[in-house]
Design an enzyme around this catalytic site. Structure first.
Site, mmCIF file in Angstrom:
data_model
loop_
_atom_site.group_PDB
_atom_site.id
_atom_site.type_symbol
_atom_site.label_atom_id
_atom_site.label_comp_id
_atom_site.label_asym_id
_atom_site.label_seq_id
_atom_site.Cartn_x
_atom_site.Cartn_y
_atom_site.Cartn_z
ATOM 1 N N ASN A 1 0.845 -1.194 0.000
ATOM 2 C CA ASN A 1 0.000 0.000 0.000
ATOM 3 C C ASN A 1 0.875 1.237 0.000
ATOM 4 O O ASN A 1 0.423 2.330 0.322
ATOM 5 C CB ASN A 1 -0.941 0.007 1.207
ATOM 6 N N ASP B 1 10.434 -6.985 -0.385
ATOM 7 C CA ASP B 1 10.969 -6.393 0.828
ATOM 8 C C ASP B 1 12.347 -5.857 0.498
ATOM 9 O O ASP B 1 13.087 -6.471 -0.283
ATOM 10 C CB ASP B 1 11.026 -7.399 1.969
ATOM 11 N N GLY C 1 11.919 7.128 1.824
ATOM 12 C CA GLY C 1 12.820 6.339 2.679
ATOM 13 C C GLY C 1 14.193 6.981 2.823
ATOM 14 O O GLY C 1 14.302 8.159 3.186
#
Ligand code: IMP
Length: 191
Positions: free
Chosen positions: A9, A69, A149
């Protein structure tokens, strides 16, 4: 056209991946399939977390899908934050996570680091794993406003700008996720 659910998401990731696959594939997010569950990343490795995400979607929706990931692996910090990149500072706040990295690297000259992405694809009920790595260095301070990030402190090798100073297309060409996605795309084209 192949439709795949991307078990995320995160709109930044969704945007990067859709730009990478272009019109050849349709990529749906969790929201697109009305999945509001927050899939817990309880694995101890990137591979485990990628699989947890894809398997959750496959087991509950029986759709072709993939999960990913990513970890920032810093040489001088024994490859930390690694699988804990999202919550390194104990929060999901990227600014706090960056602050902690910069603080831990204070006085350390070895700034070598890499981003590593693992993708778990489940298609026709079988799981396949793809990996993408980009090597670079951690800057002493932030630069740039794009991306998300840790982008503002990561300078990929061969460049004198950070990921946060790149346009999406440029980042996607060399980035961990872009490279892992490229492998996934080549695989799907050969099915
Ligand atoms: P995720 O679990 O795959 O979402 O990634 C874990 C964390 O790594 C994210 O919360 C971000 O902080 C960081 N991360 C993942 N991909 C990138 C990227 O492309 N650039 C910068 N940071 C990233």
């Amino acid at each position: 056209m192949i439709t795949l659910v991307f078990a995320t998401n995160n709109p930044n990731k969704q945007q990067e991946v859709q730009a990478k696959v272009g019109a050849a594939f349709k990529v749906l997010s969790l929201a697109d399939i009305n999945c509001t569950h927050d899939i817990a990343e309880t694995g101890l490795t990137l591979d485990e977390n990628a699989s947890i995400k894809s398997r959750y979607v496959f087991n509950n929706y029986q759709l072709n899908c993939f999960g990913d990931d990513t970890g920032l692996e810093i040489e001088a910090l024994d490859n930390q934050p690694g699988v804990y990149s999202a919550r390194y500072s104990g929060t999901r706040d990227s600014e706090k996570n960056i602050d902690l990295v910069l603080q831990k690297l204070t006085g350390i000259t070895n700034r070598n680091a890499r981003f590593r992405t693992v993708i778990s694809l489940i298609i026709n009920s079988k799981e396949y794993i793809f990996e993408g790595i980009v090597n670079g260095a951690i800057r002493h301070q932030r630069s740039g406003t794009g991306g998300f990030g840790y982008d503002a402190i990561f300078e990929p090798n061969g460049y004198d700008i950070t990921f946060a100073e790149m346009v999406l297309k440029e980042k996607n060409k060399i980035s961990h996720r872009g490279l892992a996605m490229q492998k996934l795309i080549l695989f799907l084209q050969q099915l």
